[in-house]
Design a protein around this motif. Structure first.
Motif, PDB file in Angstrom:
ATOM      1  N   LYS A 168       0.827  -1.202   0.000  1.00 40.57           N
ATOM      2  CA  LYS A 168       0.000   0.000   0.000  1.00 40.57           C
ATOM      3  C   LYS A 168       0.863   1.254   0.000  1.00 40.57           C
ATOM      4  N   GLY A 169       2.064   1.168   0.574  1.00 41.39           N
ATOM      5  CA  GLY A 169       2.984   2.303   0.534  1.00 41.39           C
ATOM      6  C   GLY A 169       3.460   2.617  -0.868  1.00 41.39           C
ATOM      7  N   PHE A 170       3.383   1.632  -1.749  1.00 40.87           N
ATOM      8  CA  PHE A 170       3.734   1.826  -3.158  1.00 40.87           C
ATOM      9  C   PHE A 170       2.484   2.059  -4.011  1.00 40.87           C
ATOM     10  N   GLU A 171       1.378   2.302  -3.339  1.00 48.69           N
ATOM     11  CA  GLU A 171       0.090   2.550  -4.002  1.00 48.69           C
ATOM     12  C   GLU A 171      -0.270   1.428  -4.965  1.00 48.69           C
ATOM     13  N   MET A 172      -0.023   0.214  -4.528  1.00 48.28           N
ATOM     14  CA  MET A 172      -0.371  -0.955  -5.327  1.00 48.28           C
ATOM     15  C   MET A 172      -1.810  -1.385  -5.026  1.00 48.28           C
ATOM     16  N   GLU A 173      -2.437  -1.985  -6.015  1.00 47.36           N
ATOM     17  CA  GLU A 173      -3.714  -2.649  -5.781  1.00 47.36           C
ATOM     18  C   GLU A 173      -3.407  -4.022  -5.196  1.00 47.36           C
ATOM     19  N   VAL A 174      -4.097  -4.373  -4.127  1.00 48.57           N
ATOM     20  CA  VAL A 174      -3.824  -5.639  -3.446  1.00 48.57           C
ATOM     21  C   VAL A 174      -4.976  -6.613  -3.663  1.00 48.57           C
ATOM     22  N   LEU A 175      -4.672  -7.721  -4.342  1.00 47.04           N
ATOM     23  CA  LEU A 175      -5.589  -8.845  -4.442  1.00 47.04           C
ATOM     24  C   LEU A 175      -5.073  -9.950  -3.530  1.00 47.04           C
ATOM     25  N   TYR A 176      -5.969 -10.780  -3.040  1.00 45.27           N
ATOM     26  CA  TYR A 176      -5.492 -11.905  -2.245  1.00 45.27           C
ATOM     27  C   TYR A 176      -6.405 -13.108  -2.425  1.00 45.27           C
ATOM     28  N   HIS A 177      -5.799 -14.282  -2.225  1.00 46.82           N
ATOM     29  CA  HIS A 177      -6.566 -15.528  -2.211  1.00 46.82           C
ATOM     30  C   HIS A 177      -6.171 -16.282  -0.961  1.00 46.82           C
ATOM     31  N   ASN A 178      -7.154 -16.812  -0.268  1.00 48.42           N
ATOM     32  CA  ASN A 178      -6.928 -17.483   1.001  1.00 48.42           C
ATOM     33  C   ASN A 178      -7.985 -18.565   1.154  1.00 48.42           C
ATOM     34  N   ARG A 179      -7.770 -19.471   2.105  1.00 56.67           N
ATOM     35  CA  ARG A 179      -8.784 -20.501   2.351  1.00 56.67           C
ATOM     36  C   ARG A 179     -10.103 -19.878   2.793  1.00 56.67           C
ATOM     37  N   SER A 180     -10.013 -18.727   3.455  1.00 54.89           N
ATOM     38  CA  SER A 180     -11.220 -18.027   3.888  1.00 54.89           C
ATOM     39  C   SER A 180     -10.977 -16.531   3.785  1.00 54.89           C
ATOM     40  N   ARG A 181     -12.056 -15.775   3.768  1.00 56.42           N
ATOM     41  CA  ARG A 181     -11.946 -14.321   3.668  1.00 56.42           C
ATOM     42  C   ARG A 181     -11.248 -13.764   4.904  1.00 56.42           C
ATOM     43  N   ASN A 182     -10.439 -12.744   4.700  1.00 57.97           N
ATOM     44  CA  ASN A 182      -9.754 -12.059   5.793  1.00 57.97           C
ATOM     45  C   ASN A 182     -10.343 -10.662   5.890  1.00 57.97           C
ATOM     46  N   VAL A 183     -11.312 -10.513   6.770  1.00 56.15           N
ATOM     47  CA  VAL A 183     -12.050  -9.254   6.887  1.00 56.15           C
ATOM     48  C   VAL A 183     -11.116  -8.126   7.324  1.00 56.15           C
ATOM     49  N   GLU A 184     -10.182  -8.427   8.200  1.00 52.56           N
ATOM     50  CA  GLU A 184      -9.243  -7.412   8.680  1.00 52.56           C
ATOM     51  C   GLU A 184      -8.426  -6.839   7.524  1.00 52.56           C
ATOM     52  N   ALA A 185      -7.940  -7.710   6.650  1.00 51.10           N
ATOM     53  CA  ALA A 185      -7.158  -7.254   5.501  1.00 51.10           C
ATOM     54  C   ALA A 185      -8.006  -6.418   4.555  1.00 51.10           C
ATOM     55  N   GLU A 186      -9.255  -6.782   4.403  1.00 48.68           N
ATOM     56  CA  GLU A 186     -10.150  -6.043   3.515  1.00 48.68           C
ATOM     57  C   GLU A 186     -10.487  -4.670   4.078  1.00 48.68           C
ATOM     58  N   GLU A 187     -10.744  -4.619   5.378  1.00 47.18           N
ATOM     59  CA  GLU A 187     -11.159  -3.354   5.984  1.00 47.18           C
ATOM     60  C   GLU A 187      -9.984  -2.403   6.202  1.00 47.18           C
ATOM     61  N   GLN A 188      -8.853  -2.935   6.642  1.00 49.32           N
ATOM     62  CA  GLN A 188      -7.727  -2.076   6.994  1.00 49.32           C
ATOM     63  C   GLN A 188      -6.794  -1.798   5.828  1.00 49.32           C
ATOM     64  N   LEU A 189      -6.715  -2.739   4.869  1.00 46.06           N
ATOM     65  CA  LEU A 189      -5.743  -2.603   3.787  1.00 46.06           C
ATOM     66  C   LEU A 189      -6.394  -2.465   2.420  1.00 46.06           C
ATOM     67  N   ASN A 190      -7.714  -2.465   2.422  1.00 49.33           N
ATOM     68  CA  ASN A 190      -8.447  -2.362   1.155  1.00 49.33           C
ATOM     69  C   ASN A 190      -8.041  -3.476   0.188  1.00 49.33           C
ATOM     70  N   ALA A 191      -7.735  -4.639   0.751  1.00 53.04           N
ATOM     71  CA  ALA A 191      -7.382  -5.799  -0.076  1.00 53.04           C
ATOM     72  C   ALA A 191      -8.660  -6.425  -0.626  1.00 53.04           C
ATOM     73  N   THR A 192      -8.570  -6.946  -1.831  1.00 49.60           N
ATOM     74  CA  THR A 192      -9.727  -7.530  -2.503  1.00 49.60           C
ATOM     75  C   THR A 192      -9.570  -9.045  -2.606  1.00 49.60           C
ATOM     76  N   TYR A 193     -10.565  -9.759  -2.074  1.00 47.15           N
ATOM     77  CA  TYR A 193     -10.544 -11.213  -2.152  1.00 47.15           C
ATOM     78  C   TYR A 193     -10.946 -11.653  -3.562  1.00 47.15           C
ATOM     79  N   THR A 194     -10.174 -12.601  -4.130  1.00 50.80           N
ATOM     80  CA  THR A 194     -10.513 -13.145  -5.444  1.00 50.80           C
ATOM     81  C   THR A 194     -10.291 -14.647  -5.428  1.00 50.80           C
ATOM     82  N   ASP A 195     -10.853 -15.318  -6.419  1.00 45.37           N
ATOM     83  CA  ASP A 195     -10.497 -16.722  -6.594  1.00 45.37           C
ATOM     84  C   ASP A 195      -9.082 -16.791  -7.160  1.00 45.37           C
ATOM     85  N   PHE A 196      -8.498 -17.969  -7.125  1.00 46.98           N
ATOM     86  CA  PHE A 196      -7.092 -18.144  -7.484  1.00 46.98           C
ATOM     87  C   PHE A 196      -6.847 -17.756  -8.943  1.00 46.98           C
ATOM     88  N   ASP A 197      -7.707 -18.175  -9.835  1.00 47.20           N
ATOM     89  CA  ASP A 197      -7.504 -17.886 -11.261  1.00 47.20           C
ATOM     90  C   ASP A 197      -7.560 -16.393 -11.547  1.00 47.20           C
TER      91      ASP A 197
END
Length: 321
Positions: A168-197
């Motif tokens: 986020k310090g490099f103003e990157m868009e953050v996508l993530y894939h995990n076994r389950s949603r990480n609400v903390e990452a979404e709320e605090q880091l504006n990370a977007t959950y996606t499927d693996f593909d």
């Protein structure tokens, strides 16, 4: 009465074990960088009630059978795929690891590896060392931008979130894939959950921070690399076995992906003749994710404290189970 014995599979600074010597006998392998031979470990473990070990030691059923007094295994790592957990549970042996204390340090290394790979820093350093720098050109050792790009983090645990904070310090868009949603990452880091593909298709950088399990073994394979951008860069700071290294080599040679930064490998240590080491678009490190003096000292202390707690009848600070 004989004090309980703790065996440590690497040389440890004397000042770290000094506070514990009133309560325990402590023996350790005398070499810092070379693993303890299996026959030595089998001999030393016979009387031990505590074992502090590294990822390089396979704590299997044979070893546990040779350790009838063992009560606790403290692994100097977050991962514990080197330990037969079912065998340890069956013998009621506590198993601990070292989470949290290495999170930020490992994330530092992960992002540094991403930057070094993207900007071809190792090549540039070698370029001067080999006295090749004769003049300047507009595309001399030109790499890839990092700022405002998309990073795809596979495994949004503690380290994944720490990498996302850096991104986020490099103003990157953050996508993530995990076994389950990480609400903390979404709320605090504006990370977007996606499927693996989706993550593979859209990410400029794909970073592996997953544990090694049956599901993640060779998760990054021929199909995976084919789905990445041909300008994509793959970074692995998790476990070597999550990657099909032959498929990765082929993807790098054929241009299916642009480059790779690797801190871990299927078989370690690797040597200069390893196929991936023949490629200019690979930055390779010798599994140094958490290797800062401060963090490794904190890891040692946590292992010792976990062992002390169990052997004095308490609960471990960071139990795996």
């Amino acid at each position: 009465m004989k004090k309980p014995l703790i065996y440590i599979t690497r040389k440890i600074p004397e000042e770290l074990i000094a506070p514990y010597t009133n309560s325990f006998r402590i023996k350790f392998w005398e070499k810092e960088n070379d693993p303890v031979p299996e026959n030595v470990l089998l001999r030393e473990i016979k009387e031990a009630e505590g074992l502090i070990c590294m990822l390089s030691e396979q704590i299997n059923q044979q070893l546990l059978d040779a350790a009838p007094h063992l009560k606790v295994i403290a692994n100097l790592a977050v991962g514990f795929d080197n330990i037969d957990m079912e065998a340890a549970k069956a013998r009621n042996i506590a198993v601990t690891n070292t989470p949290d204390v290495l999170t930020e340090t490992t994330a530092d290394l992960g992002f540094a590896l991403l930057m070094a790979t993207a900007r071809r820093l190792m090549e540039a350093n070698d370029y001067i060392r080999k006295d090749k720098w004769d003049n300047w050109g507009p595309y001399l050792l030109a790499g890839s931008d990092i700022h405002h790009k998309t990073i795809g983090i596979v495994g949004m645990g503690r380290i994944g979130q720490a990498i996302a904070r850096r991104a986020k310090g490099f103003e990157m868009e953050v996508l993530y894939h995990n076994r389950s949603r990480n609400v903390e990452a979404e709320e605090q880091l504006n990370a977007t959950y996606t499927d693996f593909d989706t993550l593979l298709h859209h990410s400029d950088f794909v970073v592996s921070v997953v544990p090694l399990t049956g599901e993640t073994e060779q998760l990054f394979n021929k199909t995976t690399f084919h789905k990445m951008k041909d300008t994509g860069i793959f970074i692995n700071i998790s476990r070597g076995a999550v990657v099909d290294e032959t498929a990765l080599e082929n993807a790098l040679v054929t241009g299916e992906i642009k480059a790779a930064g690797l801190d871990v490998f299927v078989e370690e240590p690797i040597h200069a003749d390893h196929p991936l080491m023949q490629l200019k678009n690979v930055v390779a490190l010798p599994h140094i994710g958490s290797a800062s003096t401060e963090t490794r000292t904190a890891m040692w202390k946590l292992c010792l404290d976990n062992t002390l707690s169990v052997l004095t009848g308490g609960q471990p600070k960071t139990p795996v189970w």
